[in-house]
Design a protein around this motif. Sequence first.
Motif, short mmCIF file in Angstrom:
data_model
loop_
_atom_site.label_atom_id
_atom_site.label_comp_id
_atom_site.label_asym_id
_atom_site.label_seq_id
_atom_site.Cartn_x
_atom_site.Cartn_y
_atom_site.Cartn_z
N GLN A 198 25.15 -105.36 -38.98
CA GLN A 198 25.72 -105.07 -37.66
C GLN A 198 24.82 -104.12 -36.87
OE1 GLN A 198 28.47 -106.54 -36.20
NE2 GLN A 198 28.45 -107.87 -38.01
N ASP A 199 24.22 -103.15 -37.56
CA ASP A 199 23.41 -102.18 -36.83
C ASP A 199 22.12 -102.81 -36.29
OD1 ASP A 199 23.83 -99.52 -35.92
OD2 ASP A 199 22.03 -98.92 -36.98
N TYR A 200 21.61 -103.81 -36.99
CA TYR A 200 20.44 -104.53 -36.46
C TYR A 200 20.80 -105.16 -35.10
CZ TYR A 200 16.99 -108.25 -35.88
OH TYR A 200 16.04 -109.09 -35.37
N ILE A 201 21.98 -105.77 -35.04
CA ILE A 201 22.43 -106.38 -33.78
C ILE A 201 22.57 -105.31 -32.69
CG2 ILE A 201 24.37 -107.59 -32.66
CD1 ILE A 201 24.87 -108.93 -35.45
N PHE A 202 23.14 -104.17 -33.10
CA PHE A 202 23.31 -103.06 -32.15
C PHE A 202 21.96 -102.57 -31.62
CE2 PHE A 202 23.35 -98.59 -31.07
CZ PHE A 202 24.40 -98.52 -30.15
N VAL A 203 21.00 -102.37 -32.50
CA VAL A 203 19.70 -101.82 -32.09
C VAL A 203 18.99 -102.80 -31.16
CG1 VAL A 203 17.43 -101.02 -32.87
CG2 VAL A 203 19.48 -100.22 -34.03
N ARG A 204 19.13 -104.08 -31.41
CA ARG A 204 18.55 -105.07 -30.48
C ARG A 204 19.11 -104.89 -29.07
NH1 ARG A 204 15.46 -109.34 -32.47
NH2 ARG A 204 15.71 -110.26 -30.42
N ALA A 253 24.21 -88.69 -26.93
CA ALA A 253 25.34 -88.77 -27.87
C ALA A 253 25.11 -89.85 -28.93
CB ALA A 253 26.63 -89.03 -27.09
N ILE A 254 24.60 -90.99 -28.52
CA ILE A 254 24.38 -92.12 -29.45
C ILE A 254 23.41 -91.70 -30.56
CG2 ILE A 254 23.35 -94.43 -29.65
CD1 ILE A 254 24.35 -94.89 -26.67
N GLU A 255 22.30 -91.10 -30.17
CA GLU A 255 21.29 -90.71 -31.16
C GLU A 255 21.77 -89.55 -32.03
OE1 GLU A 255 19.48 -93.08 -31.37
OE2 GLU A 255 17.67 -93.03 -30.16
N THR A 256 22.50 -88.62 -31.42
CA THR A 256 22.94 -87.43 -32.15
C THR A 256 23.98 -87.75 -33.22
OG1 THR A 256 22.35 -86.03 -30.31
CG2 THR A 256 23.95 -85.12 -31.86
N VAL A 257 24.86 -88.69 -32.94
CA VAL A 257 25.85 -89.06 -33.96
C VAL A 257 25.13 -89.55 -35.22
CG1 VAL A 257 27.65 -90.74 -34.58
CG2 VAL A 257 27.78 -89.53 -32.39
N TYR A 258 24.12 -90.40 -35.04
CA TYR A 258 23.39 -90.89 -36.22
C TYR A 258 22.60 -89.77 -36.89
CZ TYR A 258 24.37 -95.83 -36.79
OH TYR A 258 24.97 -97.03 -37.11
N GLN A 259 21.97 -88.91 -36.08
CA GLN A 259 21.18 -87.83 -36.66
C GLN A 259 22.06 -86.93 -37.52
OE1 GLN A 259 20.34 -84.39 -36.57
NE2 GLN A 259 18.50 -84.92 -37.73
N TYR A 268 33.40 -95.26 -29.69
CA TYR A 268 32.72 -96.48 -30.14
C TYR A 268 32.03 -96.28 -31.49
CZ TYR A 268 33.46 -98.79 -25.62
OH TYR A 268 34.02 -99.38 -24.51
N GLU A 269 31.47 -95.09 -31.69
CA GLU A 269 30.82 -94.82 -32.98
C GLU A 269 31.83 -94.83 -34.13
OE1 GLU A 269 27.62 -94.56 -33.88
OE2 GLU A 269 26.71 -94.59 -31.90
N ILE A 270 32.99 -94.24 -33.89
CA ILE A 270 34.04 -94.22 -34.92
C ILE A 270 34.45 -95.66 -35.26
CG2 ILE A 270 36.44 -93.55 -35.42
CD1 ILE A 270 35.85 -91.04 -33.56
#
Length: 221
Positions: free
Chosen positions: A46-52, A138-144, A209-211
């Motif tokens: 799923q994350d591959y699809i998201f990153v695209r 926010a998107i990058e920080t949640v993953y970090q 959305y991240e949750i």
Amino acid sequence: ANGKSTTATWTNLHRPIYERATRHPFILAIREGTVDIPAFKRWLGQDYIFVRDFVPFLASVLLKACKQSDDPSDMEVILGGLASLSDELSWFKSEASKWDVHLYTTAPQKANLEYCRFLQSLASPEVSYIVAVTAFWAIETVYQESFALCLESGSETPAELIDTCRRWGNAGFGQYCQSIQGIADRCLEKAPSDEVKKAEEAFLSVLSYEINFWNMSCGES
Ligand code: HMH
């Protein structure tokens, strides 16, 4: 002003939802070494699809920076991030083949589609640079924050997941998130209050959305 940056104020103000996004049970299970491997594989596909879909979003942030930013170094930070997505997509492909995840036949699930639709809405020229760059931060920080947790001493992250955790949890990625945060805070300081309000809403939307994205990976939907 209370001397604190706007983003830091929001993170404190919205602490419960922020922690649900950055300390999700899926991440805690990786950290504790109890993660369900099918769940991890689902997340990977799923994350591959998201990153695209993140590529055109970030390109739109770059375009907004070129047109609306008053600091030429913003463009360099964003361009660096965009360029690194090329390597990231290659990484997903090699990781997927390691885990026998078939990327091209993986269909996006509902939570992913909804998140990607949100990214598309932010890419609209009507959305300001301030709002878009806040969402980007926010998107990058949640993953970090999430993956850094899995690398802390005392964590029992399985050896085969360390590489994934390092991708977003490493110190360099942390620096990159801080650069984006600096950009967002500088813009927010000068922004009219209705734009600040919209940026705060975008921040909260990203967290939600991240949750949902983590929940999807856990197999809740
Ligand atoms: C869902 N959020 C999601 N995927 C990612 N790869 C990132 C954030 C970080 O880029």
